[in-house]
Design a protein around this motif. Structure first.
Motif, PDB file in Angstrom:
ATOM      1  N   GLY A 103       0.818  -1.202   0.000  1.00  0.00           N
ATOM      2  CA  GLY A 103       0.000   0.000   0.000  1.00  0.00           C
ATOM      3  C   GLY A 103       0.854   1.255   0.000  1.00  0.00           C
ATOM      4  O   GLY A 103       0.552   2.233  -0.700  1.00  0.00           O
ATOM      5  N   ILE A 108      -1.471   3.861  -1.739  1.00  0.00           N
ATOM      6  CA  ILE A 108      -2.827   3.501  -1.296  1.00  0.00           C
ATOM      7  C   ILE A 108      -2.912   3.749   0.207  1.00  0.00           C
ATOM      8  O   ILE A 108      -2.155   3.162   0.981  1.00  0.00           O
ATOM      9  CB  ILE A 108      -3.136   2.025  -1.608  1.00  0.00           C
ATOM     10  N   ASN A 130       0.002  10.451  -0.782  1.00  0.00           N
ATOM     11  CA  ASN A 130      -1.275   9.820  -1.107  1.00  0.00           C
ATOM     12  C   ASN A 130      -2.269  10.866  -1.592  1.00  0.00           C
ATOM     13  O   ASN A 130      -3.047  10.634  -2.530  1.00  0.00           O
ATOM     14  CB  ASN A 130      -1.827   9.093   0.122  1.00  0.00           C
ATOM     15  N   PHE A 134      -3.750  11.385  -5.527  1.00  0.00           N
ATOM     16  CA  PHE A 134      -5.193  11.521  -5.745  1.00  0.00           C
ATOM     17  C   PHE A 134      -5.472  12.772  -6.584  1.00  0.00           C
ATOM     18  O   PHE A 134      -6.255  12.741  -7.541  1.00  0.00           O
ATOM     19  CB  PHE A 134      -5.902  11.602  -4.399  1.00  0.00           C
ATOM     20  N   SER A 172     -13.403   3.754   6.139  1.00  0.00           N
ATOM     21  CA  SER A 172     -12.301   3.122   5.403  1.00  0.00           C
ATOM     22  C   SER A 172     -11.180   4.134   5.198  1.00  0.00           C
ATOM     23  O   SER A 172     -11.440   5.321   4.947  1.00  0.00           O
ATOM     24  CB  SER A 172     -12.790   2.609   4.048  1.00  0.00           C
ATOM     25  N   LEU A 174      -9.285   4.693   2.747  1.00  0.00           N
ATOM     26  CA  LEU A 174      -9.322   5.310   1.427  1.00  0.00           C
ATOM     27  C   LEU A 174     -10.264   6.508   1.413  1.00  0.00           C
ATOM     28  O   LEU A 174      -9.893   7.615   0.987  1.00  0.00           O
ATOM     29  CB  LEU A 174      -9.766   4.262   0.399  1.00  0.00           C
ATOM     30  N   THR A 177      -9.312   9.464   3.727  1.00  0.00           N
ATOM     31  CA  THR A 177      -8.267  10.289   3.117  1.00  0.00           C
ATOM     32  C   THR A 177      -8.831  11.199   2.048  1.00  0.00           C
ATOM     33  O   THR A 177      -8.589  12.418   2.046  1.00  0.00           O
ATOM     34  CB  THR A 177      -7.172   9.390   2.508  1.00  0.00           C
ATOM     35  N   TYR A 178      -9.602  10.622   1.137  1.00  0.00           N
ATOM     36  CA  TYR A 178     -10.013  11.381  -0.046  1.00  0.00           C
ATOM     37  C   TYR A 178     -11.213  12.287   0.181  1.00  0.00           C
ATOM     38  O   TYR A 178     -11.645  12.976  -0.752  1.00  0.00           O
ATOM     39  CB  TYR A 178     -10.314  10.418  -1.195  1.00  0.00           C
TER      40      TYR A 178
END
Length: 334
Positions: A103, A108, A130, A134, A172, A174, A177-178
């Motif tokens: 990751g 990731i 990360n 993105f 999660s 992911l 973070t985003y």
């Protein structure tokens, strides 16, 4: 695109701020506001990506490949050093898992096996990459659109992610973070880039006032121990970048070679500095040296290591990969 010296100065100061933040943190001291260098980096990233793509059009695939070529190799090398150090016992507190290693290398976001509350890669400061990746992916997707729709689409996508995070409260790594509001700093940088290209930025006086206000705001956060996050630091970072490019546009910004050089080497300084800081802190642990002195020595060592890495690793790698790409891009002889 010609060099914007003000942007290079800000990159230098942002990198040094992060270095001093980590040096103070690891030596038992305190320089919390140094972490705001990341906010400045994110705004600058959006500014640079937008102005570069507008002045030198590029395909989405070429953009992504260029960004990977610029970011990934040095990061993978430092990450490999961290992994190798952990395997041979140099970093006894660093826990490794296969999924976390992969990751980390693939940008990731995953929760760290060392602290399940933190979404960190093996190289902790790599968490910012990360976000960078993105941004690059979304930015590249927007390059498929007509030029007039790109900025609005970029803003819309990022705002939608943040709103989704507020509504669904994702768990999660992911989505956590985003959907963080910090991603809007990239968009703000892109907006500043568009304003700069159009010439719609303040004059010298207001630009200087914005810089002074931003620096004062950062100082107030540190001195008064005010709330510290992207909500408070993001606007200050935006004001600082806008002020700097406004002052430069006025023609009154001096060219300072050492700061320009540190700005060029800021990425290597950011990646490598914690290795040197760790060594200094460990060597000083059994001495009566005050923590402030240890932090200062660690920051100097981290900066010097970053400069060496810039000269001996980043620049040669960049030239090698650039030459390789050029050879592959040449048409075959008839």
């Amino acid at each position: 695109m010609k060099t914007l010296y003000g942007i290079q100065y800000l990159r230098a100061f942002a990198a040094l701020a992060v270095v001093f933040f980590h040096a103070a943190e690891r030596s038992g001291g305190h320089f919390r506001i140094g972490a705001a260098g990341v906010d400045v980096f994110f705004v600058i990233s959006g500014f640079i990506m937008w102005t570069m793509s507008e002045r030198r059009p590029v395909t989405p695939l070429r953009f992504v490949l260029d960004r990977l070529q610029r970011i990934a190799p040095s990061y993978w090398i430092v990450t490999a050093i961290m992994i190798g150090g952990a395997v041979v016992g140099l970093f006894p507190n660093l826990k490794l898992t296969t999924s976390h290693i992969f990751g980390s290398l693939l940008f990731i976001p995953l929760r760290s096996p060392n602290d399940s509350n933190e979404i960190w890669p093996v190289l902790v400061q790599g968490w910012t990459l990360n976000f960078e990746m993105f941004f690059y992916v979304i930015f590249a997707a927007c390059l498929f659109l007509p030029q007039r729709l790109r900025l609005g689409s970029l803003i819309g996508v990022f705002v939608a992610f943040v709103i989704a995070g507020v509504i669904i409260h994702p768990q999660s790594p992911l989505l956590v973070t985003y959907t963080r509001p910090i991603i809007l700093e990239f968009v703000a940088g892109a907006v500043l880039g568009q304003l700069w290209l159009k010439g719609n930025i303040p004059g010298f006086g207001l630009g200087l006032a914005l810089m002074v206000a931003a620096i004062g705001g950062f100082a107030a956060i540190e001195i008064l121990s005010l709330e510290f996050n992207e909500i408070t630091c993001g606007p200050l970072a935006i004001a600082l970048v806008l002020g700097m490019v406004s002052v430069e546009r006025s023609g009154r910004l001096p060219q300072i070679a050492p700061l320009t050089y540190l700005g060029n080497g800021s990425y290597s300084i950011y990646l490598w500095h914690t290795l040197a800081i760790s060594v200094v802190v460990k060597l000083a642990a059994s001495t009566p040296i005050p923590s402030d002195v240890v932090a200062f020595l660690g920051a100097i060592a981290g900066t010097v290591l970053g400069i060496f890495a810039y000269e001996l690793v980043e620049k040669p790698l960049r030239n090698l990969l650039r030459n390789f790409s050029w050879r592959r891009a040449r048409p075959s002889p008839a």
